[in-house]
Design an enzyme around this catalytic site. Structure first.
Site, short mmCIF file in Angstrom:
data_model
loop_
_atom_site.label_atom_id
_atom_site.label_comp_id
_atom_site.label_asym_id
_atom_site.label_seq_id
_atom_site.Cartn_x
_atom_site.Cartn_y
_atom_site.Cartn_z
N ASP A 269 6.32 16.08 -70.09
CA ASP A 269 6.98 14.85 -69.34
C ASP A 269 5.82 14.02 -67.83
OD1 ASP A 269 9.18 13.10 -68.45
OD2 ASP A 269 10.29 14.73 -67.83
N LYS A 276 5.37 10.29 -62.44
CA LYS A 276 5.87 11.59 -61.84
C LYS A 276 4.44 11.97 -60.87
CE LYS A 276 9.00 14.54 -64.88
NZ LYS A 276 9.64 14.97 -63.65
N ASP A 287 9.01 20.82 -70.04
CA ASP A 287 10.09 19.72 -70.75
C ASP A 287 10.48 20.65 -71.82
OD1 ASP A 287 12.32 18.77 -69.22
OD2 ASP A 287 10.84 17.31 -69.04
N ASP A 346 11.89 7.93 -65.99
CA ASP A 346 11.74 9.83 -66.20
C ASP A 346 13.45 10.34 -66.55
OD1 ASP A 346 10.86 12.31 -65.46
OD2 ASP A 346 10.83 11.94 -63.38
N GLU A 348 14.74 11.09 -68.93
CA GLU A 348 14.32 10.43 -70.55
C GLU A 348 15.28 11.46 -71.37
OE1 GLU A 348 12.73 12.44 -68.22
OE2 GLU A 348 13.04 14.31 -69.76
N ARG A 350 18.69 12.73 -70.85
CA ARG A 350 19.66 12.32 -71.36
C ARG A 350 19.59 10.92 -72.72
NH1 ARG A 350 20.44 11.09 -65.17
NH2 ARG A 350 19.09 12.27 -65.17
N1 BES Z 1 12.14 16.91 -66.97
C1 BES Z 1 12.68 16.31 -66.15
C2 BES Z 1 14.04 17.55 -64.81
C3 BES Z 1 12.94 19.04 -64.40
C4 BES Z 1 12.63 18.86 -62.99
C5 BES Z 1 12.59 19.85 -65.13
C6 BES Z 1 12.32 20.18 -62.40
C7 BES Z 1 12.35 20.94 -64.10
C8 BES Z 1 12.36 20.66 -63.22
C9 BES Z 1 13.73 15.63 -65.95
O1 BES Z 1 12.92 14.68 -67.12
C10 BES Z 1 13.33 14.26 -65.56
O2 BES Z 1 12.66 14.20 -64.98
N2 BES Z 1 14.40 14.30 -63.94
C11 BES Z 1 14.49 13.19 -62.59
C12 BES Z 1 15.98 12.73 -62.79
C13 BES Z 1 15.99 11.22 -62.64
C14 BES Z 1 15.54 10.53 -61.98
C15 BES Z 1 17.44 10.76 -62.04
C16 BES Z 1 15.10 14.36 -61.96
O3 BES Z 1 14.75 15.28 -61.94
O4 BES Z 1 14.54 14.00 -61.00
ZN ZN Z 2 12.33 15.55 -68.85
ZN ZN Z 3 12.16 13.05 -66.90
#
Ligand code: BES
Ligand code: ZN
Ligand code: ZN
Length: 499
Positions: A269, A276, A287, A346, A348, A350
Site C-alpha cells: 500500500d 504515503k 497490508d 489511500d 483503498e 474498504r
Molecule cells: N493500510 C492503511 C492503514 C494502516 C495504517 C495499516 C497504519 C497499518 C498501519 C490504509 O489503507 C490507509 O492508508 N488508511 C488511511 C485511511 C485514511 C486515508 C482515511 C489511514 O488510516 O490513514
Molecule cells: Zn491499506
Molecule cells: Zn491505504
C-alpha cells in the site's frame, strides 16, 4: 520442529534443557519443580532464598546443576501472580524459553505443563497453549539471512500422570497444527512486497488446496464481468492485475451454511496517487495480513478437521501510483450497485473489501461474514497494539466473538457503529465517499463496510495495530504476529461443534 509428549519422571528424562516453573511468592516449590529442586540439592530454593529468583512474570533462572538429573540444563520460568495467570500466559512464556534454547544452540527442550499443577488449569487446554507458543516462538523469517540461527528440533512436554496422557497429547497436537498454519501465514506477511504481489499471494493460496480445501483464483476478466468497481479501481495502478482468491473448506454437512472469511489483501500500500510519505512505507507490505490470516485460518480449520463450511475470500491488489492509477475524485460503481466517490486513494482497503463482501453474499449466502483488515491508522491511535478493534451489526455474533476472544487470548475491543457516523461518509455526488474525515476514522471505515454487509450478520476486525509488532511484547517477537487467526479458529471451532 516436532512437538511430542513424554510420559514419565522429568528427573529421569534426558533432554538438552528442562523447563520448570514457579509462581511468584512461592518459597518451597511442589510438583515437578519441587522434585527437580530436590534432585539438584535445593538449588532452586536457594536461589529463591538468596533473592536471585522470585517467580515474577517472565523472569528466568538458568541452572547447570552438574548432577542429579538426566538432563544437563534447567530453566525455571516465573509465572507471576497466580490470580493473574491465564492460559494465554502459557503461550507467552514460550518466547523466552525458545529464545534461550536458540541462544544456547539446544536442539531438545522438555517442559512441564505450566499452570496445570499449582494453577489448576485443564491439562488439554494448557497443552494446546504450550505447543502453540513453542511453535510460534520457534518461527523466524530467515529466508534472506546468509547465516541461519540454529533451530530447536524437538519440543517435549513431560507429564507424570499416565491417565492425563491422552488429553495432553490431544492438546499438543491441536496447538502444533494451529501454530504451523499461523506460521505459514506469517511467512506471507513477512515477504518483501516485490516478492509477493497479487499473483504471488494467489500462488501461495493454491498450496492450501487438497483434501477438503478447494482454491479458485479469479482475475481482472471475472472482476469486470462481476462489476467489481472497487477491486478494479484499486488494482489499476499496478502492472500486476488484481486477483480474487477464494478458498473453500467443506467440513460441514452438505447443504449446511457457509461462514465467509473476508481478508484485506493489499500486497503493498503506497497510498496510490494519495501517496504515503516515505517514512515507514516499507511496512505497508503487511497490508495483506488480513488476507493471509484468513487463508491461514482455512489451513488451520482443515488441519483440525472443524466440522463447518468455511470460505476465505481475499481480494488481492497492489495499490500503486502510475499513469493508469485511479484518482481522487473518481466515482466508482461497486459490485453491489452502490456508488462511491474516492477522496483518497489511500483509503483503498474498504473499496476492495466492499466488493469482496458483496461477492461473498451473492455467491455463498453465508450465515455470517467475518472480515479482517489492516484498515486504519486511526484504529492504531485508538487502541494501540494491545487489542484489535471490532465492529459489527449483530449482537449475538459479537457476543460469540467476545467469548472466542477471551478463550483464545487474542484481544478484540468493540467500537460502536452508531447511525450518526453514517453522515460522515455521505458524498455530495455519490452514495458514499471513501473517507469520513478526521474524527472516528476506524469507525467510519467500519461503517462503510457495514453498508455493504447489509442484513447479513457481520463482524469486522481492524488489525492495523496488532498484525505487526515493532517491539517484543505480549509474547510476540518483532514482526508478523499471526493475529487474528487464533481468534477466528476459536470462533469457528465453537460454532463448528456438532454441526
Ligand atoms: N493500510 C492503511 C492503514 C494502516 C495504517 C495499516 C497504519 C497499518 C498501519 C490504509 O489503507 C490507509 O492508508 N488508511 C488511511 C485511511 C485514511 C486515508 C482515511 C489511514 O488510516 O490513514
Ligand atoms: Zn491499506
Ligand atoms: Zn491505504
Amino acid at each position: 520442529m516436532k512437538t511430542e509428549l513424554v510420559v514419565g519422571d522429568i528427573r529421569k528424562h534426558r533432554a538438552d534443557m528442562l523447563v520448570v516453573n514457579l509462581f511468584e511468592g512461592v518459597t518451597s516449590p511442589g510438583g515437578a519443580t519441587g522434585a527437580v529442586d530436590k534432585a539438584i540439592g535445593g538449588a532452586i530454593t536457594a536461589a529463591i532464598h538468596d533473592g536471585d529468583f522470585h517467580g515474577k512474570w517472565g523472569e528466568t533462572l538458568f541452572l547447570r546443576p552438574g548432577k542429579g538429573l538426566a538432563s544437563p540444563r534447567v530453566l525455571v520460568v516465573g509465572l507471576g501472580k497466580k490470580e493473574k495467570f491465564t492460559p494465554d500466559h502459557v503461550r507467552q512464556l514460550a518466547l523466552p524459553v525458545m529464545r534461550m534454547a536458540k541462544k544456547k544452540k539446544i536442539s531438545t527442550v522438555a517442559s512441564v505443563l505450566h499452570g496445570a499443577g499449582a494453577g489448576g488449569f485443564d491439562q488439554e487446554e494448557t497443552a494446546r497453549f504450550l505447543a502453540l507458543g513453542a511453535v510460534l516462538s520457534e518461527y523466524e523469517y530467515d529466508r534472506y539471512k546468509s547465516e541461519k540461527e540454529g533451530r530447536v528440533s524437538r519440543f517435549q512436554v513431560v507429564e507424570r500422570e499416565k491417565a492425563a496422557a491422552r488429553k495432553v497429547a490431544r492438546g499438543l497436537a491441536h496447538g502444533a497444527k494451529l501454530g504451523e498454519a499461523i506460521n505459514w501465514g506469517r511467512d506471507l506477511v513477512a515477504s518483501p512486497p516485490g516478492d509477493l504481489r497479487p499473483d504471488g499471494l494467489a500462488r501461495a493460496a493454491r498450496k492450501i488446496a487438497g483434501g477438503k480445501v478447494r482454491v479458485k483464483v479469479y482475475g481482472r476478466k471475472e472482476a469486470e464481468a462481476w462489476k467489481m468497481g472497487g477491486l478494479i479501481a484499486v488494482g489499476k495502478g499496478s502492472e500486476v492485475s488484481p486477483r480474487l482468491i477464494v478458498a473453500e473448506y467443506r467440513g460441514g454437512r452438505p447443504g449446511s451454511p457457509w461462514t465467509a472469511l473476508v481478508g484485506k489483501g493489499v500486497t503493498f500500500d503506497t497510498g496510490g496517487i494519495s501517496l504515503k510519505k516515505w517514512e515507514g512505507m516499507e511496512k505497508m507490505k503487511y497490508d495483506m495480513a488480513g488476507g493471509a490470516g484468513m487463508l491461514a485460518a482455512v489451513r488451520a480449520v482443515a488441519a483440525l478437521g472443524i466440522r463447518r463450511n468455511i470460505v476465505a475470500i481475499v481480494p488481492a491488489v497492489e495499490n500503486m501510483p502510475s499513469g493508469t492509477a485511479y484518482r481522487p475524485g473518481d466515482v466508482l460503481r461497486m459490485m453491489s450497485g452502490k456508488t462511491v466517490e474516492v477522496l483518497s486513494t489511500d483509503a483503498e482497503g474498504r473499496l476492495i473489501l466492499a466488493d469482496a463482501i458483496t461477492f461473498a453474499k451473492k455467491r455463498y449466502r453465508p450465515d455470517v461474514i467475518l472480515d479482517a483488515a489492516t484498515l486504519t491508522g486511526s484504529c492504531v491511535v485508538a487502541l494501540g497494539s494491545v487489542t484489535m478493534g471490532m465492529m459489527g451489526n449483530d449482537a449475538k455474533v459479537l457476543a460469540r466473538m467476545r467469548e472466542a476472544s477471551a478463550a483464545s487470548g487474542e484481544r478484540a475491543w468493540e467500537l460502536p457503529l452508531h447511525e450518526e457516523y453514517l453522515e460522515q461518509i455521505k458524498s455530495d455526488i455519490a452514495d458514499l465517499k471513501n473517507i469520513g474525515g478526521p474524527e472516528a476514522g476506524a469507525i467510519t471505515a467500519g461503517y462503510f463496510l457495514k453498508e455493504f454487509a447489509g442484513e447479513t450478520p457481520w463482524v469486522h476486525l481492524d488489525i492495523a495495530g496488532v498484525a505487526w509488532r515493532e517491539k517484543e511484547r505480549m509474547g510476540y517477537a518483532p514482526g508478523p504476529t499471526g493475529v487474528p487467526v487464533r481468534l477466528l479458529v476459536e470462533f469457528l471451532r465453537r460454532e463448528g461443534t456438532g454441526a
